[in-house]
Design an enzyme around this catalytic site. Structure first.
Site, PDB file in Angstrom:
ATOM      1  N   ASP A 102      28.834 -35.734  24.986  1.00 15.20           N
ATOM      2  CA  ASP A 102      28.847 -37.110  24.504  1.00 15.20           C
ATOM      3  C   ASP A 102      27.990 -37.972  25.430  1.00 15.20           C
ATOM      4  OD1 ASP A 102      30.403 -36.851  22.227  1.00 15.20           O
ATOM      5  OD2 ASP A 102      32.276 -36.942  23.356  1.00 15.20           O
ATOM      6  N   ARG A 160      49.003 -36.786  19.326  1.00 15.33           N
ATOM      7  CA  ARG A 160      49.897 -37.758  19.985  1.00 15.33           C
ATOM      8  C   ARG A 160      51.195 -37.956  19.226  1.00 15.33           C
ATOM      9  NH1 ARG A 160      45.429 -41.763  19.534  1.00 15.33           N
ATOM     10  NH2 ARG A 160      44.105 -41.291  21.311  1.00 15.33           N
ATOM     11  N   GLU A 217      27.029 -38.154   5.720  1.00 18.69           N
ATOM     12  CA  GLU A 217      26.520 -37.173   6.681  1.00 18.69           C
ATOM     13  C   GLU A 217      26.775 -35.770   6.150  1.00 18.69           C
ATOM     14  OE1 GLU A 217      27.515 -38.246  10.759  1.00 18.69           O
ATOM     15  OE2 GLU A 217      27.758 -36.117  11.211  1.00 18.69           O
ATOM     16  N   ARG A 266      22.905 -26.702  14.950  1.00 22.92           N
ATOM     17  CA  ARG A 266      23.396 -27.155  13.661  1.00 22.92           C
ATOM     18  C   ARG A 266      22.591 -28.378  13.251  1.00 22.92           C
ATOM     19  NH1 ARG A 266      25.140 -25.129   9.230  1.00 22.92           N
ATOM     20  NH2 ARG A 266      26.745 -26.316   8.155  1.00 22.92           N
ATOM     21  N   ARG A 293      31.418 -36.947   6.410  1.00 22.06           N
ATOM     22  CA  ARG A 293      31.943 -38.305   6.591  1.00 22.06           C
ATOM     23  C   ARG A 293      31.016 -39.335   5.968  1.00 22.06           C
ATOM     24  NH1 ARG A 293      31.864 -37.615  13.227  1.00 22.06           N
ATOM     25  NH2 ARG A 293      29.761 -36.822  13.330  1.00 22.06           N
ATOM     26  N   ARG A 317      38.671 -31.419  21.490  1.00 24.60           N
ATOM     27  CA  ARG A 317      38.121 -32.774  21.621  1.00 24.60           C
ATOM     28  C   ARG A 317      39.055 -33.805  21.000  1.00 24.60           C
ATOM     29  NH1 ARG A 317      32.385 -33.508  21.995  1.00 24.60           N
ATOM     30  NH2 ARG A 317      32.410 -35.135  20.423  1.00 24.60           N
ATOM     31  N   TYR A 352      27.365 -29.510  24.283  1.00 27.56           N
ATOM     32  CA  TYR A 352      27.893 -30.470  23.300  1.00 27.56           C
ATOM     33  C   TYR A 352      28.395 -31.701  24.065  1.00 27.56           C
ATOM     34  CZ  TYR A 352      30.830 -31.710  19.170  1.00 27.56           C
ATOM     35  OH  TYR A 352      31.436 -32.316  18.093  1.00 27.56           O
TER      36      TYR A 352
HETATM   37  P1  FAD Z   1      18.507 -36.768  22.373  1.00 28.97           P
HETATM   38  O1  FAD Z   1      19.058 -38.049  21.909  1.00 28.97           O
HETATM   39  O2  FAD Z   1      18.443 -35.627  21.421  1.00 28.97           O
HETATM   40  O3  FAD Z   1      17.037 -37.043  22.934  1.00 28.97           O
HETATM   41  C1  FAD Z   1      16.068 -36.044  23.111  1.00 28.97           C
HETATM   42  C2  FAD Z   1      14.725 -36.649  22.722  1.00 28.97           C
HETATM   43  O4  FAD Z   1      13.693 -35.721  23.040  1.00 28.97           O
HETATM   44  C3  FAD Z   1      14.646 -36.916  21.224  1.00 28.97           C
HETATM   45  O5  FAD Z   1      14.227 -38.241  21.012  1.00 28.97           O
HETATM   46  C4  FAD Z   1      13.598 -35.915  20.755  1.00 28.97           C
HETATM   47  O6  FAD Z   1      12.830 -36.385  19.667  1.00 28.97           O
HETATM   48  C5  FAD Z   1      12.756 -35.721  21.998  1.00 28.97           C
HETATM   49  N1  FAD Z   1      12.047 -34.430  22.048  1.00 28.97           N
HETATM   50  C6  FAD Z   1      12.588 -33.208  21.871  1.00 28.97           C
HETATM   51  N2  FAD Z   1      11.642 -32.264  21.970  1.00 28.97           N
HETATM   52  C7  FAD Z   1      10.478 -32.912  22.238  1.00 28.97           C
HETATM   53  C8  FAD Z   1       9.134 -32.483  22.422  1.00 28.97           C
HETATM   54  N3  FAD Z   1       8.815 -31.182  22.332  1.00 28.97           N
HETATM   55  N4  FAD Z   1       8.177 -33.391  22.678  1.00 28.97           N
HETATM   56  C9  FAD Z   1       8.503 -34.722  22.730  1.00 28.97           C
HETATM   57  N5  FAD Z   1       9.752 -35.187  22.550  1.00 28.97           N
HETATM   58  C10 FAD Z   1      10.737 -34.296  22.295  1.00 28.97           C
HETATM   59  N6  FAD Z   1      28.181 -39.276  21.619  1.00 28.97           N
HETATM   60  C11 FAD Z   1      29.134 -40.180  21.906  1.00 28.97           C
HETATM   61  O7  FAD Z   1      29.374 -40.457  23.089  1.00 28.97           O
HETATM   62  N7  FAD Z   1      29.839 -40.817  20.915  1.00 28.97           N
HETATM   63  C12 FAD Z   1      29.613 -40.566  19.602  1.00 28.97           C
HETATM   64  O8  FAD Z   1      30.259 -41.163  18.732  1.00 28.97           O
HETATM   65  C13 FAD Z   1      28.610 -39.607  19.256  1.00 28.97           C
HETATM   66  N8  FAD Z   1      28.362 -39.325  17.965  1.00 28.97           N
HETATM   67  C14 FAD Z   1      27.379 -38.421  17.656  1.00 28.97           C
HETATM   68  C15 FAD Z   1      27.129 -38.187  16.314  1.00 28.97           C
HETATM   69  C16 FAD Z   1      26.125 -37.293  15.959  1.00 28.97           C
HETATM   70  C17 FAD Z   1      25.857 -37.041  14.502  1.00 28.97           C
HETATM   71  C18 FAD Z   1      25.370 -36.626  16.979  1.00 28.97           C
HETATM   72  C19 FAD Z   1      24.284 -35.662  16.598  1.00 28.97           C
HETATM   73  C20 FAD Z   1      25.626 -36.860  18.315  1.00 28.97           C
HETATM   74  C21 FAD Z   1      26.636 -37.768  18.670  1.00 28.97           C
HETATM   75  N9  FAD Z   1      26.902 -38.070  20.011  1.00 28.97           N
HETATM   76  C22 FAD Z   1      27.887 -38.975  20.320  1.00 28.97           C
HETATM   77  C23 FAD Z   1      26.163 -37.436  21.114  1.00 28.97           C
HETATM   78  C24 FAD Z   1      24.945 -38.245  21.570  1.00 28.97           C
HETATM   79  O9  FAD Z   1      24.048 -38.375  20.495  1.00 28.97           O
HETATM   80  C25 FAD Z   1      24.276 -37.529  22.742  1.00 28.97           C
HETATM   81  O10 FAD Z   1      25.182 -37.380  23.809  1.00 28.97           O
HETATM   82  C26 FAD Z   1      23.018 -38.222  23.290  1.00 28.97           C
HETATM   83  O11 FAD Z   1      22.272 -38.846  22.304  1.00 28.97           O
HETATM   84  C27 FAD Z   1      22.168 -37.175  23.984  1.00 28.97           C
HETATM   85  O12 FAD Z   1      21.050 -37.735  24.596  1.00 28.97           O
HETATM   86  P2  FAD Z   1      19.843 -36.793  25.007  1.00 28.97           P
HETATM   87  O13 FAD Z   1      18.853 -37.645  25.704  1.00 28.97           O
HETATM   88  O14 FAD Z   1      20.326 -35.586  25.682  1.00 28.97           O
HETATM   89  O15 FAD Z   1      19.272 -36.197  23.630  1.00 28.97           O
HETATM   90  N1  UDP Z   2      37.499 -32.190  13.114  1.00 31.87           N
HETATM   91  C1  UDP Z   2      38.269 -31.818  12.026  1.00 31.87           C
HETATM   92  N2  UDP Z   2      38.633 -32.762  11.117  1.00 31.87           N
HETATM   93  C2  UDP Z   2      38.264 -34.057  11.229  1.00 31.87           C
HETATM   94  C3  UDP Z   2      37.486 -34.442  12.341  1.00 31.87           C
HETATM   95  C4  UDP Z   2      37.100 -33.476  13.264  1.00 31.87           C
HETATM   96  O1  UDP Z   2      38.610 -30.659  11.878  1.00 31.87           O
HETATM   97  O2  UDP Z   2      38.617 -34.869  10.359  1.00 31.87           O
HETATM   98  C5  UDP Z   2      37.105 -31.136  14.072  1.00 31.87           C
HETATM   99  C6  UDP Z   2      35.758 -30.490  13.709  1.00 31.87           C
HETATM  100  O3  UDP Z   2      35.830 -29.135  14.081  1.00 31.87           O
HETATM  101  C7  UDP Z   2      34.792 -31.223  14.592  1.00 31.87           C
HETATM  102  C8  UDP Z   2      35.627 -31.401  15.855  1.00 31.87           C
HETATM  103  O4  UDP Z   2      36.939 -31.659  15.377  1.00 31.87           O
HETATM  104  O5  UDP Z   2      33.626 -30.475  14.808  1.00 31.87           O
HETATM  105  C9  UDP Z   2      35.167 -32.505  16.771  1.00 31.87           C
HETATM  106  O6  UDP Z   2      35.185 -33.717  16.064  1.00 31.87           O
HETATM  107  P1  UDP Z   2      34.348 -34.966  16.543  1.00 31.87           P
HETATM  108  O7  UDP Z   2      34.715 -36.116  15.680  1.00 31.87           O
HETATM  109  O8  UDP Z   2      34.507 -35.110  18.005  1.00 31.87           O
HETATM  110  O9  UDP Z   2      32.859 -34.478  16.190  1.00 31.87           O
HETATM  111  P2  UDP Z   2      31.424 -35.152  16.338  1.00 31.87           P
HETATM  112  O10 UDP Z   2      31.599 -36.644  16.209  1.00 31.87           O
HETATM  113  O11 UDP Z   2      30.882 -34.699  17.665  1.00 31.87           O
HETATM  114  O12 UDP Z   2      30.677 -34.554  15.195  1.00 31.87           O
END
Ligand code: FAD
Ligand code: UDP
Length: 366
Positions: free
Chosen positions: A349, A175, A299, A248, A279, A171, A347
């Site tokens: 985005d 560069r 986090e 996780r 972070r 991911r 996984y």
């Molecule tokens: P979710 O957002 O998980 O929505 C599912 C919903 O269903 C939730 O609200 C949940 O409460 C509900 N639900 C589940 N089970 C039930 C049930 N039994 N009854 C009723 N409701 C229920 N993506 C990016 O593009 N850029 C980023 O920088 C980025 N950073 C991230 C950082 C973190 C820490 C995490 C965890 C994810 C990140 N993502 C990022 C990914 C992004 O969050 C997801 O791609 C997106 O939110 C997924 O949408 P979703 O609808 O699939 O899931």
């Molecule tokens: N990663 C790492 N060092 C960093 C940042 C990321 O080793 O400083 C690795 C780590 O394994 C992480 C993966 O790169 O799970 C993907 O990072 P990303 O920032 O895309 O993770 P997310 O925002 O989805 O948690």
């Protein structure tokens, strides 16, 4: 049946599906177990700062269709994610680029950096990487692996890097330019009014029931609509028939500080194993808020157990094998559609969720 679709989950996937189907004249109801809409992209305004309640969310995509789609609901700012990593007493730019190589080795030109990486790779002697550790070493060599990857990854996933799939590290860009943009994508930014505003627009006029868990009254919800769109955990939907999938967890510790600027950047990664968080994000830097205060979130990765929020699927071979069985079963369903990160155990985005949701809508319309 009272509704055409019951949508379980008001995250990005469920909300797009509900929006599109309502637009097409279908009757939808959304149920959400949390006390707010938006799932993990939920933001809440505090101290005039949009706080990313479930961790940093930076929108990025190279897909023009996805970018144009999401721009119907919001304008984006020009934020570019340039996280910095702290390892012991030094700071390094991310993703791995000429700045990082200079900070690590003092190399000044692409030729010098490339020679250093090649030398490191040769010493490590890996030809066909089989896991995350080998993949990382074969991309950037053991120095960067040890200082910037190993500790961060092992705390993030709670597993040894040798037990993790290589794709996770792919991911991150590598560069030979002085470019600290974390993503390679054509389009990037943060919604001007926060993500919750985007979801509110999608769900405008649609019936939404908060604090309503599908499993608490499954029989009732199964009989309310012709079809179900399920964005929760697929193994839970099937009552763990083929075993439990692994997830996780995360813990967020948020603090409001009486100062204007805590760390000077939106995201700072702590790559040492000994520091328990991965972070710290400082929310105001995502949008340049002029609030006199600042809000930060640490986090912490956490072991997931049933009942906790499942933040990441753990896509190693064992879990993917179990998931395939659920997927086979899901494919045979005529009236249940699985979507989103948890429904498809991927996984993904945000941009990929949008693409998947639009594809699902298209399939449903035909
Ligand atoms: P979710 O957002 O998980 O929505 C599912 C919903 O269903 C939730 O609200 C949940 O409460 C509900 N639900 C589940 N089970 C039930 C049930 N039994 N009854 C009723 N409701 C229920 N993506 C990016 O593009 N850029 C980023 O920088 C980025 N950073 C991230 C950082 C973190 C820490 C995490 C965890 C994810 C990140 N993502 C990022 C990914 C992004 O969050 C997801 O791609 C997106 O939110 C997924 O949408 P979703 O609808 O699939 O899931
Ligand atoms: N990663 C790492 N060092 C960093 C940042 C990321 O080793 O400083 C690795 C780590 O394994 C992480 C993966 O790169 O799970 C993907 O990072 P990303 O920032 O895309 O993770 P997310 O925002 O989805 O948690």
């Amino acid at each position: 049946m009272k509704y055409d679709y019951l949508i379980v989950g008001s995250g990005l996937f469920g909300s797009i599906f509900a929006y599109e189907m309502t637009k097409a004249g279908k009757k939808c109801i959304v149920i959400e177990k949390r006390d707010h809409i938006g799932g993990n992209i939920y933001t809440q305004k505090q101290e005039n700062i949009n706080v990313h309640k479930y961790g940093a969310h930076i929108f990025h995509t190279s897909d023009k269709r996805v970018w144009e789609y999401i721009n119907q609901f919001t304008e984006f700012n020009n934020f570019i994610n340039s996280p910095v990593a702290v390892y012991k007493d030094k700071m390094y730019n991310l993703p791995f680029n000429m700045n990082t190589f200079y900070q690590m080795w003092g190399t000044k030109t692409p030729e010098e950096a490339m020679a250093k990486i090649e030398e490191q790779k040769r010493e490590a002697g890996i030809t066909e990487p089989q896991n995350l550790e080998e993949q990382a070493i074969s991309l950037v060599g053991p120095d960067i692996y040890t200082k910037l990857i190993k500790g961060y990854t092992e705390k993030q996933w709670g597993k040894d890097c040798c037990e993790l799939p290589a794709f996770i590290i792919k991911r991150l860009p590598v560069r030979l330019t002085f470019d600290n943009n974390y993503f390679n994508d054509r389009y990037q930014g943060i919604p001007l009014d926060g993500y919750t505003n985007v979801i509110e627009k999608m769900l405008d006029g649609i019936e939404v029931k908060l604090e309503t868990d599908f499993f608490e009254d499954r029989k009732y919800w199964e009989n309310i609509a012709d079809k179900i769109v399920f964005t929760g955990m697929i193994d839970q939907y099937y009552d763990y028939e083929y075993g439990r999938l692994e997830y996780r967890g995360l813990k967020f510790e948020t603090e409001t500080l009486d100062m204007e600027n805590f760390q000077g950047n939106a995201v700072i990664n702590y790559t040492e194993r000994e520091i328990p968080y991965t972070r710290i994000i400082e929310h105001k830097h995502f949008e340049g808020s002029d609030s006199p205060k600042t809000i930060i979130t640490r986090e912490y990765p956490a072991t997931w157990k049933p009942g906790d929020e499942a933040y990441y699927p753990v896509n190693n071979t064992e879990n993917n094998t179990i998931y395939q069985k659920y997927e086979e079963k899901a494919k045979k369903e005529e009236n249940v559609i699985f979507g989103g990160r948890l429904g498809t155990y991927k996984y993904y985005d945000m941009w990929k969720i949008i693409e998947e949701a639009l594809n699902t809508v298209e399939k449903e319309m035909n």
